[in-house]
Design a protein around this motif. Structure first.
Motif, PDB file in Angstrom:
ATOM      1  N   PRO A 205       0.805   6.786 -13.752  1.00 31.25           N
ATOM      2  CA  PRO A 205       0.875   6.218 -12.397  1.00 31.25           C
ATOM      3  C   PRO A 205      -0.035   6.240 -11.643  1.00 31.25           C
ATOM      4  CG  PRO A 205       2.392   7.771 -12.769  1.00 31.25           C
ATOM      5  CD  PRO A 205       1.543   8.118 -13.740  1.00 31.25           C
ATOM      6  N   GLN A 206      -0.622   4.922 -10.621  1.00 30.28           N
ATOM      7  CA  GLN A 206      -1.110   4.858  -9.864  1.00 30.28           C
ATOM      8  C   GLN A 206      -0.730   4.226  -8.514  1.00 30.28           C
ATOM      9  OE1 GLN A 206      -3.687   2.777 -11.765  1.00 30.28           O
ATOM     10  NE2 GLN A 206      -5.019   4.918 -12.620  1.00 30.28           N
ATOM     11  N   ARG A 207      -1.477   4.595  -7.777  1.00 35.83           N
ATOM     12  CA  ARG A 207      -0.984   4.342  -6.036  1.00 35.83           C
ATOM     13  C   ARG A 207      -1.684   3.227  -5.908  1.00 35.83           C
ATOM     14  NH1 ARG A 207       1.482   8.982  -3.096  1.00 35.83           N
ATOM     15  NH2 ARG A 207       3.251   7.519  -2.287  1.00 35.83           N
TER      16      ARG A 207
ATOM     17  N   ALA B  88      -6.758  -6.578 -11.698  1.00 38.20           N
ATOM     18  CA  ALA B  88      -6.003  -7.671 -11.191  1.00 38.20           C
ATOM     19  C   ALA B  88      -4.971  -7.484 -11.448  1.00 38.20           C
ATOM     20  CB  ALA B  88      -6.243  -8.740 -12.733  1.00 38.20           C
ATOM     21  N   ILE B  89      -4.432  -8.118 -10.127  1.00 39.79           N
ATOM     22  CA  ILE B  89      -2.975  -8.159  -9.881  1.00 39.79           C
ATOM     23  C   ILE B  89      -1.943  -8.024 -11.430  1.00 39.79           C
ATOM     24  CG2 ILE B  89      -0.730  -9.425  -8.644  1.00 39.79           C
ATOM     25  CD1 ILE B  89      -2.848  -9.542  -6.558  1.00 39.79           C
ATOM     26  N   ASP B  90      -2.281  -9.864 -11.579  1.00 39.32           N
ATOM     27  CA  ASP B  90      -0.780  -9.911 -13.204  1.00 39.32           C
ATOM     28  C   ASP B  90      -0.927  -8.456 -14.499  1.00 39.32           C
ATOM     29  OD1 ASP B  90      -4.175 -11.155 -13.941  1.00 39.32           O
ATOM     30  OD2 ASP B  90      -3.338 -12.667 -14.779  1.00 39.32           O
ATOM     31  N   LEU B  91      -2.488  -7.717 -13.687  1.00 39.85           N
ATOM     32  CA  LEU B  91      -2.277  -6.627 -14.927  1.00 39.85           C
ATOM     33  C   LEU B  91      -1.192  -5.136 -14.980  1.00 39.85           C
ATOM     34  CD1 LEU B  91      -5.547  -7.317 -16.343  1.00 39.85           C
ATOM     35  CD2 LEU B  91      -3.644  -8.172 -17.753  1.00 39.85           C
ATOM     36  N   ILE B  92      -1.009  -6.352 -12.927  1.00 42.05           N
ATOM     37  CA  ILE B  92      -0.290  -3.837 -12.338  1.00 42.05           C
ATOM     38  C   ILE B  92       1.593  -4.425 -13.219  1.00 42.05           C
ATOM     39  CG2 ILE B  92       0.586  -3.236 -10.190  1.00 42.05           C
ATOM     40  CD1 ILE B  92      -2.441  -2.905 -11.056  1.00 42.05           C
ATOM     41  N   GLU B  93       2.003  -3.115 -13.284  1.00 43.74           N
ATOM     42  CA  GLU B  93       3.557  -3.279 -13.655  1.00 43.74           C
ATOM     43  C   GLU B  93       4.007  -2.161 -12.941  1.00 43.74           C
ATOM     44  OE1 GLU B  93       3.745  -1.989 -17.813  1.00 43.74           O
ATOM     45  OE2 GLU B  93       3.110  -4.073 -18.970  1.00 43.74           O
ATOM     46  N   PRO B  94       5.699  -2.238 -12.188  1.00 45.11           N
ATOM     47  CA  PRO B  94       6.032  -1.149 -11.592  1.00 45.11           C
ATOM     48  C   PRO B  94       6.489  -0.411 -12.876  1.00 45.11           C
ATOM     49  CG  PRO B  94       7.866  -2.967 -12.701  1.00 45.11           C
ATOM     50  CD  PRO B  94       6.151  -3.561 -13.229  1.00 45.11           C
TER      51      PRO B  94
ATOM     52  N   ILE C 236       1.260  -0.954   0.163  1.00 41.93           N
ATOM     53  CA  ILE C 236       0.115  -0.318   0.197  1.00 41.93           C
ATOM     54  C   ILE C 236       0.681   0.997   0.161  1.00 41.93           C
ATOM     55  CG2 ILE C 236      -1.596   1.214   1.314  1.00 41.93           C
ATOM     56  CD1 ILE C 236      -2.931  -1.374   2.207  1.00 41.93           C
ATOM     57  N   GLY C 237       0.201   2.157  -0.798  1.00 44.06           N
ATOM     58  CA  GLY C 237       1.311   3.157  -0.848  1.00 44.06           C
ATOM     59  C   GLY C 237       2.256   3.198  -1.717  1.00 44.06           C
ATOM     60  N   ASP C 238       2.552   2.082  -2.697  1.00 42.46           N
ATOM     61  CA  ASP C 238       3.554   2.175  -3.486  1.00 42.46           C
ATOM     62  C   ASP C 238       3.370   2.603  -4.849  1.00 42.46           C
ATOM     63  OD1 ASP C 238       5.346   0.396  -2.052  1.00 42.46           O
ATOM     64  OD2 ASP C 238       5.247  -1.138  -3.027  1.00 42.46           O
ATOM     65  N   TRP C 239       3.909   3.055  -5.766  1.00 41.55           N
ATOM     66  CA  TRP C 239       2.827   3.775  -7.226  1.00 41.55           C
ATOM     67  C   TRP C 239       4.158   2.362  -8.534  1.00 41.55           C
ATOM     68  CZ3 TRP C 239       1.094   7.646  -8.156  1.00 41.55           C
ATOM     69  CH2 TRP C 239       1.484   9.449  -7.007  1.00 41.55           C
ATOM     70  N   VAL C 240       2.357   1.952  -8.987  1.00 43.96           N
ATOM     71  CA  VAL C 240       2.971   1.302 -10.006  1.00 43.96           C
ATOM     72  C   VAL C 240       2.320   1.978 -11.224  1.00 43.96           C
ATOM     73  CG1 VAL C 240       2.958  -0.301  -8.224  1.00 43.96           C
ATOM     74  CG2 VAL C 240       0.695   0.589  -9.049  1.00 43.96           C
ATOM     75  N   ARG C 241       1.390   1.091 -12.125  1.00 43.83           N
ATOM     76  CA  ARG C 241       1.003   1.405 -13.214  1.00 43.83           C
ATOM     77  C   ARG C 241       0.039   0.010 -13.914  1.00 43.83           C
ATOM     78  NH1 ARG C 241       5.639   2.496 -17.835  1.00 43.83           N
ATOM     79  NH2 ARG C 241       6.672   0.833 -17.842  1.00 43.83           N
TER      80      ARG C 241
ATOM     81  N   HIS D 123      -6.703  -8.987  -6.844  1.00 44.67           N
ATOM     82  CA  HIS D 123      -6.760  -7.769  -7.335  1.00 44.67           C
ATOM     83  C   HIS D 123      -5.820  -6.364  -6.058  1.00 44.67           C
ATOM     84  CE1 HIS D 123      -9.930  -9.924  -9.615  1.00 44.67           C
ATOM     85  NE2 HIS D 123     -10.062  -8.594  -9.904  1.00 44.67           N
ATOM     86  N   VAL D 124      -5.736  -5.649  -7.385  1.00 45.84           N
ATOM     87  CA  VAL D 124      -5.546  -4.736  -6.333  1.00 45.84           C
ATOM     88  C   VAL D 124      -5.933  -3.408  -6.501  1.00 45.84           C
ATOM     89  CG1 VAL D 124      -3.447  -2.059  -6.053  1.00 45.84           C
ATOM     90  CG2 VAL D 124      -2.895  -5.267  -7.095  1.00 45.84           C
ATOM     91  N   ALA D 125      -6.292  -2.662  -5.085  1.00 43.81           N
ATOM     92  CA  ALA D 125      -7.169  -1.461  -5.536  1.00 43.81           C
ATOM     93  C   ALA D 125      -6.104  -0.617  -5.879  1.00 43.81           C
ATOM     94  CB  ALA D 125      -7.722  -0.826  -4.182  1.00 43.81           C
ATOM     95  N   LEU D 126      -6.651   0.627  -7.111  1.00 41.17           N
ATOM     96  CA  LEU D 126      -5.909   2.169  -7.074  1.00 41.17           C
ATOM     97  C   LEU D 126      -6.356   3.162  -7.212  1.00 41.17           C
ATOM     98  CD1 LEU D 126      -3.465   0.369 -10.604  1.00 41.17           C
ATOM     99  CD2 LEU D 126      -3.000   0.697  -7.977  1.00 41.17           C
ATOM    100  N   LYS D 127      -5.429   4.435  -6.615  1.00 39.39           N
ATOM    101  CA  LYS D 127      -6.325   5.157  -6.791  1.00 39.39           C
ATOM    102  C   LYS D 127      -6.154   6.458  -8.046  1.00 39.39           C
ATOM    103  CE  LYS D 127      -6.109   9.449  -3.736  1.00 39.39           C
ATOM    104  NZ  LYS D 127      -7.264  10.573  -4.980  1.00 39.39           N
ATOM    105  N   LEU D 128      -6.867   6.894  -8.104  1.00 36.84           N
ATOM    106  CA  LEU D 128      -7.446   7.431  -9.638  1.00 36.84           C
ATOM    107  C   LEU D 128      -8.234   9.090  -9.516  1.00 36.84           C
ATOM    108  CD1 LEU D 128      -9.578   5.001 -11.881  1.00 36.84           C
ATOM    109  CD2 LEU D 128      -7.443   5.151 -11.628  1.00 36.84           C
TER     110      LEU D 128
END
Length: 130
Positions: A15-17, A38-44, A2-7, A25-30
């Motif tokens: 970039p989203q937090r 889905a976690i597998d669609l998140i990239e560093p 939580i708090g990491d920057w990803v895309r 799954h990951v919840a991302l701030k927009l």
């Protein structure tokens, strides 16, 4: 974390937090709320010199060597971080925290979230901006 920057794979330029994490799954701030992905669609997000300098890391000629140009961030007299940039690959991160029970040397970092984790480990509460 939580708090990491990803895309997201489908939105590489935005970039989203990370706001929450579940098993798949990951919840991302927009800008206008949040979304689940889905976690597998998140990239560093790759760490760049531009990101380092935007966040207060300054070129340090005296620390630069065969491992690359050094960029240093000093939070206070007790804590500092040095990233070596070798051919645009951030190969080593040196973290020093004088009054903290840990000094990390030669931690490999290539992505923004890895830098975020390492700084937190040494008690450097730096909010990374993109």
């Amino acid at each position: 974390m939580i708090g990491d920057w990803v895309r997201r794979e489908s939105h590489k330029n935005t970039p989203q937090r990370v706001m929450g994490i579940s098993e798949n799954h990951v919840a991302l701030k927009l800008d206008d709320g949040w979304c689940g992905e889905a976690i597998d669609l998140i990239e560093p997000i790759p760490l760049t010199v531009d990101i380092l300098t935007k966040n207060g890391f300054a070129f340090n000629k005296s620390m630069s060597n065969e491992e690359g140009d050094a960029y240093e961030f000093v939070e206070n007299q007790d804590a500092r971080a040095i990233v070596h940039d070798f051919e645009s690959r951030h190969t080593h991160l040196f973290l020093f925290a004088v009054n903290f029970p840990m000094t990390i040397e030669r931690l490999l970092v290539s992505n923004v979230h890895e830098l975020q984790h390492a700084l937190r480990l040494c008690g450097i509460n730096k909010e990374i901006e993109l």
